[in-house]
Design a protein around this motif. Structure first.
Motif, PDB file in Angstrom:
ATOM      1  N   ILE A  17       0.825  -1.319   0.055  1.00 41.32           N
ATOM      2  CA  ILE A  17       0.086  -0.019   0.243  1.00 41.32           C
ATOM      3  C   ILE A  17       0.955   1.315   0.075  1.00 41.32           C
ATOM      4  CG2 ILE A  17      -1.696   1.301   1.190  1.00 41.32           C
ATOM      5  CD1 ILE A  17      -2.710  -1.271   2.382  1.00 41.32           C
ATOM      6  N   VAL A  19       0.982   5.032   0.671  1.00 39.17           N
ATOM      7  CA  VAL A  19       0.303   6.319   1.356  1.00 39.17           C
ATOM      8  C   VAL A  19      -0.026   7.358   0.597  1.00 39.17           C
ATOM      9  CG1 VAL A  19       0.194   7.507   3.629  1.00 39.17           C
ATOM     10  CG2 VAL A  19       1.309   5.259   3.697  1.00 39.17           C
ATOM     11  N   ILE A  22      -3.268   6.838  -0.720  1.00 39.01           N
ATOM     12  CA  ILE A  22      -4.496   7.272   0.350  1.00 39.01           C
ATOM     13  C   ILE A  22      -4.564   8.807   0.468  1.00 39.01           C
ATOM     14  CG2 ILE A  22      -4.891   7.086   2.900  1.00 39.01           C
ATOM     15  CD1 ILE A  22      -3.476   4.276   2.706  1.00 39.01           C
ATOM     16  N   THR A  23      -3.359   9.357   0.624  1.00 33.94           N
ATOM     17  CA  THR A  23      -3.668  10.919   0.955  1.00 33.94           C
ATOM     18  C   THR A  23      -4.177  11.542  -0.420  1.00 33.94           C
ATOM     19  OG1 THR A  23      -1.471  11.274   0.060  1.00 33.94           O
ATOM     20  CG2 THR A  23      -1.883  11.019   2.474  1.00 33.94           C
ATOM     21  N   PHE A  25      -6.736  10.248  -2.202  1.00 31.66           N
ATOM     22  CA  PHE A  25      -8.052   9.783  -2.288  1.00 31.66           C
ATOM     23  C   PHE A  25      -8.647  10.861  -0.876  1.00 31.66           C
ATOM     24  CE2 PHE A  25     -11.652   7.560  -0.390  1.00 31.66           C
ATOM     25  CZ  PHE A  25     -12.571   7.795  -1.632  1.00 31.66           C
ATOM     26  N   LEU A  26      -8.225  11.128   0.145  1.00 32.54           N
ATOM     27  CA  LEU A  26      -8.504  11.988   1.157  1.00 32.54           C
ATOM     28  C   LEU A  26      -8.571  13.168   0.580  1.00 32.54           C
ATOM     29  CD1 LEU A  26      -6.490  10.546   4.274  1.00 32.54           C
ATOM     30  CD2 LEU A  26      -9.056  10.065   3.387  1.00 32.54           C
ATOM     31  N   LEU A  27      -7.644  13.802  -0.157  1.00 30.78           N
ATOM     32  CA  LEU A  27      -7.814  15.321  -0.940  1.00 30.78           C
ATOM     33  C   LEU A  27      -8.877  15.240  -1.731  1.00 30.78           C
ATOM     34  CD1 LEU A  27      -3.861  15.985  -1.253  1.00 30.78           C
ATOM     35  CD2 LEU A  27      -5.615  17.058   0.315  1.00 30.78           C
ATOM     36  N   LEU A  29     -11.875  13.724  -1.446  1.00 31.02           N
ATOM     37  CA  LEU A  29     -13.086  14.057  -0.582  1.00 31.02           C
ATOM     38  C   LEU A  29     -12.917  15.335  -0.066  1.00 31.02           C
ATOM     39  CD1 LEU A  29     -12.721  10.651   1.746  1.00 31.02           C
ATOM     40  CD2 LEU A  29     -14.323  10.851  -0.347  1.00 31.02           C
ATOM     41  N   GLY A 120      -6.595   4.772  -4.028  1.00 30.56           N
ATOM     42  CA  GLY A 120      -6.459   5.237  -2.628  1.00 30.56           C
ATOM     43  C   GLY A 120      -7.578   5.073  -1.998  1.00 30.56           C
ATOM     44  N   ASN A 121      -8.728   4.645  -2.796  1.00 34.00           N
ATOM     45  CA  ASN A 121     -10.135   4.559  -2.085  1.00 34.00           C
ATOM     46  C   ASN A 121     -10.255   3.207  -1.567  1.00 34.00           C
ATOM     47  OD1 ASN A 121     -12.915   4.092  -1.468  1.00 34.00           O
ATOM     48  ND2 ASN A 121     -13.554   3.478  -3.273  1.00 34.00           N
ATOM     49  N   GLY A 122     -10.462   3.166  -0.265  1.00 42.47           N
ATOM     50  CA  GLY A 122     -10.407   1.746   0.129  1.00 42.47           C
ATOM     51  C   GLY A 122     -11.930   1.286   0.509  1.00 42.47           C
ATOM     52  N   ILE A 123     -13.022   1.984   0.264  1.00 38.34           N
ATOM     53  CA  ILE A 123     -14.205   1.585   0.383  1.00 38.34           C
ATOM     54  C   ILE A 123     -14.849   1.091  -0.601  1.00 38.34           C
ATOM     55  CG2 ILE A 123     -16.464   2.599   1.017  1.00 38.34           C
ATOM     56  CD1 ILE A 123     -15.406   5.047   2.125  1.00 38.34           C
TER      57      ILE A 123
ATOM     58  N   TRP B  55     -16.725  15.139   9.366  1.00 35.19           N
ATOM     59  CA  TRP B  55     -17.366  14.237   8.144  1.00 35.19           C
ATOM     60  C   TRP B  55     -16.000  13.448   7.581  1.00 35.19           C
ATOM     61  CZ3 TRP B  55     -15.607  15.240   3.244  1.00 35.19           C
ATOM     62  CH2 TRP B  55     -16.365  14.311   2.181  1.00 35.19           C
ATOM     63  N   HIS B  56     -15.008  14.395   7.187  1.00 40.91           N
ATOM     64  CA  HIS B  56     -13.579  14.053   6.775  1.00 40.91           C
ATOM     65  C   HIS B  56     -13.187  12.759   7.559  1.00 40.91           C
ATOM     66  CE1 HIS B  56     -10.108  15.656   3.931  1.00 40.91           C
ATOM     67  NE2 HIS B  56     -10.760  14.523   3.534  1.00 40.91           N
ATOM     68  N   SER B  63     -12.547   4.413   5.031  1.00 37.10           N
ATOM     69  CA  SER B  63     -11.504   3.938   3.893  1.00 37.10           C
ATOM     70  C   SER B  63     -10.251   3.264   4.467  1.00 37.10           C
ATOM     71  CB  SER B  63     -11.433   5.420   3.076  1.00 37.10           C
ATOM     72  OG  SER B  63     -10.525   4.818   1.956  1.00 37.10           O
ATOM     73  N   GLU B  66     -10.652  -0.014   5.896  1.00 38.03           N
ATOM     74  CA  GLU B  66     -10.888  -1.229   4.964  1.00 38.03           C
ATOM     75  C   GLU B  66      -9.729  -1.614   4.036  1.00 38.03           C
ATOM     76  OE1 GLU B  66     -14.113  -1.672   2.293  1.00 38.03           O
ATOM     77  OE2 GLU B  66     -15.623  -0.795   3.742  1.00 38.03           O
ATOM     78  N   MET B  67      -8.879  -0.523   3.855  1.00 35.56           N
ATOM     79  CA  MET B  67      -7.664  -0.724   2.990  1.00 35.56           C
ATOM     80  C   MET B  67      -6.470  -1.333   3.512  1.00 35.56           C
ATOM     81  SD  MET B  67      -5.453   1.956   0.640  1.00 35.56           S
ATOM     82  CE  MET B  67      -6.508   1.721  -0.602  1.00 35.56           C
ATOM     83  N   LEU B 154      -2.270  16.867   6.461  1.00 37.71           N
ATOM     84  CA  LEU B 154      -2.274  16.624   4.869  1.00 37.71           C
ATOM     85  C   LEU B 154      -3.059  18.204   4.215  1.00 37.71           C
ATOM     86  CD1 LEU B 154      -2.260  14.976   2.194  1.00 37.71           C
ATOM     87  CD2 LEU B 154      -4.899  14.162   3.026  1.00 37.71           C
TER      88      LEU B 154
END
Lengths: 208, 208
Positions: A17, A19, A22-23, A25-27, A29, A120-123, B55-56, B63, B66-67, B154
């Protein structure tokens, strides 16, 4: 602050994985915080955004579900609330009384598919959960729909009807948009009906 | 839109509930949207508020859980994320690097007790869930703490370090605040360490 010397995750799995994904995807969102809705946050002159609305919806559904002792799955309910507006990152928010409202779901669904596939989406079941809140008929979906209408009504009512007045919204439009609640949540529908009358009386909704 | 002719709730129970109490509580919750944090929302000049941050955080924890296939209870995790900053409605947000940071929990706990007792609150274990995210050591709590530090880092990193520069934050302060992550989530800690170095290189964090 307690520290743990034992990692939460399996170290073999972790090696595959990145990171940075992941970041990323978080951005992605983070963009929901930039989608503005029509309602104003109470005691401000600022429009509500879809991220804070989603938080409010999750909290409200949870509290109402417990108060009315509803037989709903809280995990499912909260997940549906959290993702219900994610399609707006690409599609934007559509006002309840806009003529384009009936077609909004098409662009929103495409936006969800894009996010689902984003690195980076884990859902894994993001699109499935979104689809259920959009087109399903479970108790969780029904409750979500009621509360998703109650909240902007409540904000509009407590910001002197500014949102309604700006768009010259009529009593009959609001009543029609809330009519479905009479079946699933009559006690909330009664409250809404009373307060539509109050909003008309205040001159916030057009009496027609 | 599907309509249901069958009410979701038991009509005998409902007769004892005043919808005005419910809307009172929902408006109390609305106040979290007025609590501003230090970080900026990416691609804006606007500070993030604690409701959209919550929410974030809920989305990010879900996410990441799950990942990394973490053995956590999603309902518990999401509920903790949703309520973790509710104490700030009365206490306000305290910057991670403020000298008053260590005492913030006292006022926040009082704020939670006030909300717990507020009329119209249906969430029986609100204070209990808040307490667990604040002082507990479950896997859910540990994950929440990691992600609650990752997200503002981030945002700061992606808004040209504006928040850090405004408060003249030092590399050593950030490293110390994130040190606990080395134990519970080493792969995220490695990423943070690399990006602290990047932020110093960019002149966003003071190199001391």
């Amino acid at each position: 602050m307690l520290t743990s010397s034992k990692p939460l995750s399996n170290q073999t799995l972790v090696s595959g994985i990145d990171v940075n994904d992941i970041t990323h995807f978080l951005l992605e969102l983070d963009a929901l915080k930039r989608v503005n809705r029509r309602s104003y946050v109470t005691h401000t002159t600022r429009r509500e955004n879809s991220a804070e609305h989603s938080w409010h919806l999750a909290m409200a559904c949870w509290s109402i579900a417990e108060m009315f002792e509803l037989d709903v799955d809280h995990e499912k309910l909260l997940k549906m609330a959290l993702v219900h507006d994610l399609g707006e990152i690409d599609a934007g928010d559509t006002f309840l009384f806009a003529s384009s409202r009936h077609a909004a779901h098409i662009e929103e669904r495409a936006g969800i598919a894009r996010l689902q596939a984003e690195r980076g989406n884990g859902i894994a079941n993001l699109a499935e959960i979104w689809e259920e809140q959009e087109t399903g008929s479970s108790k969780e979906t029904q409750l979500l729909r009621v509360v998703d209408r109650l909240l902007p009504f409540l904000l509009n009512l407590n910001t002197e009807g500014k949102t309604w007045a700006e768009s010259e919204v009529k009593r009959s439009q609001v009543a029609a948009a809330l009519a479905f609640i009479e079946g699933s949540f009559p006690t909330i529908h009664d409250w809404l009906t009373e307060n539509i009358a109050y909003a008309v009386q205040q001159g916030w909704l057009i009496d027609s």
